[in-house]
Each structure stands twice: as C-alpha cells, then as structure tokens.
Design an enzyme around this catalytic site. Structure first.
Site, PDB file in Angstrom:
ATOM      1  CD  GLU A  48      -2.465   1.366   2.721  1.00 52.29           C
ATOM      2  OE1 GLU A  48      -2.807   0.332   3.323  1.00 52.29           O
ATOM      3  OE2 GLU A  48      -2.664   2.517   3.165  1.00 52.29           O
ATOM      4  NE  ARG A  52      -0.715   8.456   5.202  1.00 44.86           N
ATOM      5  CZ  ARG A  52      -0.651   7.586   6.188  1.00 44.86           C
ATOM      6  NH1 ARG A  52       0.393   7.604   7.005  1.00 44.86           N
ATOM      7  NH2 ARG A  52      -1.597   6.700   6.365  1.00 44.86           N
ATOM      8  CB  THR A  75      -3.555   8.314   2.521  1.00 48.07           C
ATOM      9  OG1 THR A  75      -2.550   7.513   3.162  1.00 48.07           O
ATOM     10  CG2 THR A  75      -3.848   9.486   3.444  1.00 48.07           C
ATOM     11  CE  LYS A 135      -6.210   2.263   7.426  1.00 49.84           C
ATOM     12  NZ  LYS A 135      -4.980   2.629   6.700  1.00 49.84           N
TER      13      LYS A 135
HETATM   14  C1  3PG Z   1      -2.058   3.732   8.034  1.00 53.06           C
HETATM   15  O1  3PG Z   1      -2.256   4.629   7.239  1.00 53.06           O
HETATM   16  O2  3PG Z   1      -2.577   2.615   7.900  1.00 53.06           O
HETATM   17  C2  3PG Z   1      -1.245   3.994   9.228  1.00 53.06           C
HETATM   18  O3  3PG Z   1      -0.784   5.301   9.218  1.00 53.06           O
HETATM   19  C3  3PG Z   1      -0.121   3.062   9.430  1.00 53.06           C
HETATM   20  O4  3PG Z   1       0.218   3.214  10.745  1.00 53.06           O
HETATM   21  P1  3PG Z   1       1.672   2.922  11.303  1.00 53.06           P
HETATM   22  O5  3PG Z   1       2.592   3.930  10.683  1.00 53.06           O
HETATM   23  O6  3PG Z   1       1.542   3.097  12.791  1.00 53.06           O
HETATM   24  O7  3PG Z   1       2.045   1.508  10.905  1.00 53.06           O
END
Ligand code: 3PG
Length: 218
Positions: A48, A52, A75, A135
């Site tokens: 994924e 960002r 995102t 999710k």
């Molecule tokens: C996401 O977008 O799924 C999270 O920001 C991932 O979270 P993490 O950086 O704590 O693994």
C-alpha cells in the site's frame, strides 16, 4: 456481480495473501522500484503506497512495473485521490475512513476498495453496504486486539485489516483473532532505512513479517 461484491471478494483475497501489508510513505521516486523489490524478496507482495507525499502517484506507477507485487493506493480521502490512484495503476484502494462520496466514487470504478471503520456503528454501516472486509484504524489507539476481539462477538461476519501502531511486537496478537485477516503497518519500511537505501535490511524485516503467520491459500 455487483461492484461491492466484486470489491469485497478481491479485498478479501488480497488480505489473505500475506499476514502483513506494508504501509509505505515514499518521498523519493528513485526508491520505488528497489523498495518494492526488497519487500517482494522478503515475501511481502501486497503493498500500500500512501498518497501522503508529492511523488506517491509516480511511486505507484514505478512499483506497478515490479515483478511479483500488487500495488494499491492508501490514504484515499477524496474522489480525486481515488481517480488519480486508478490512473496511476493502483490495483486496490484504502482509506483511513469512509464517506458516502468516497464510497460512491469507488463504486463508479472497478477499483477494489478497503474502507475503514473505527466504531461498531461504522463497521455496521459499512457491512450494511456490503463492505464486510474493513480496515480498522487507528487500531492501537482504539484499544488494539482487545477492541477487535470485542467487536467480533456481535459482528462475526465482519473481517478486518487493522493498522495504526502495529509492529512486529504486537502483530501476532492481532493475527490470532478470528476477525483479523492481516495487519497493515509501516514498520517494515521505516523512513531511516529508506533514507539509507538499506534494501537488504528491508528484505529482512519483510521476511520476519512473513514468518508471523503461514501464508493462507486464497
Ligand atoms: C495507516 O495509514 O494505515 C497507518 O498510518 C499506518 O500506521 P503505522 O505507521 O503506525 O504503521
């Protein structure tokens, strides 16, 4: 098959290929191909790429050319994000939440979509619309495995890919739950290793993540 049914089946398939989906934040397009190759070498094939960074769509395009990986976009907040992700070659889309607009936009395309819930009501609402794979974000802040375990009692028909605060230390606690298909996390591709282009170390992290659970047949 209606879009939601196809989407959910495909998301279920993707979430059962490996125990961990790396959540990638890549700010240098030159890192895209070697990073994807390093993760694939360690066994993590479903990736994924979060939208960002300024180059995220370019990164998706580059990674989509790497043998053996299935690259999605994370995102997704707006309809434009979703369309851009599709145009870049993303094979699936992930959102940290779910809005009516975003769901409608995804249903107007063929992009398999993983929306997120953070409460029982949100999980129920998405399930009512056919999204029975969700999710769960931000997992640790929401109560972690204990919260997901509690949700599994009234909602046994909903499965999750929890993300947010998950690492090699606590991933097993999630993966042992009946309603957790896989977990997502950025720990397999930390910023510091990307900066150093430490690809073999990223492969080691990916192998360690793969060893969390035997790969399920799908
Ligand atoms: C996401 O977008 O799924 C999270 O920001 C991932 O979270 P993490 O950086 O704590 O693994």
């Amino acid at each position: 098959m209606v879009k939601t049914e196809y989407s959910t089946q495909e998301i279920h398939r993707l979430c059962t290929i490996t125990p961990v989906i790396p959540v990638l934040v890549v700010d240098d397009v030159k890192h895209a191909a070697p990073l994807a190759a390093a993760l694939v070498a360690g066994g993590l094939t479903v990736l994924e790429v979060t939208l960002r960074t300024a180059v995220a769509l370019e990164v998706i395009k580059e990674m989509a050319q790497v043998d053996g990986c299935i690259v999605g976009a994370g995102t997704l907040i707006t309809e434009t994000n979703l369309k851009d992700a599709l145009a870049a070659g993303a094979k699936f889309g992930v959102s940290p939440g779910a809005t009516n607009n975003l769901i409608a936009a995804s249903e107007a395309t063929k992009l398999p979509f993983l929306p997120a819930s953070a409460t029982v009501s949100e999980a129920m609402g998405l399930a009512e619309r056919g999204y029975v794979v969700q999710k769960f974000f931000p997992a640790e802040a929401l109560g972690g495995p204990a919260a997901l375990q509690a949700i599994s009692e009234p909602l046994p028909h909903v499965s999750f890919c929890p993300t947010g605060g998950i690492s090699i230390k606590n991933a097993k606690d999630y993966l042992s739950l009946s309603n957790t298909l896989c977990v997502g996390g950025s720990w397999v591709a930390p910023k510091a290793l990307l900066k150093k282009q430490a690809w073999s170390q990223i492969t080691s992290l990916a192998s360690e993540a793969m060893a969390l659970k035997p790969t399920k047949k799908c």
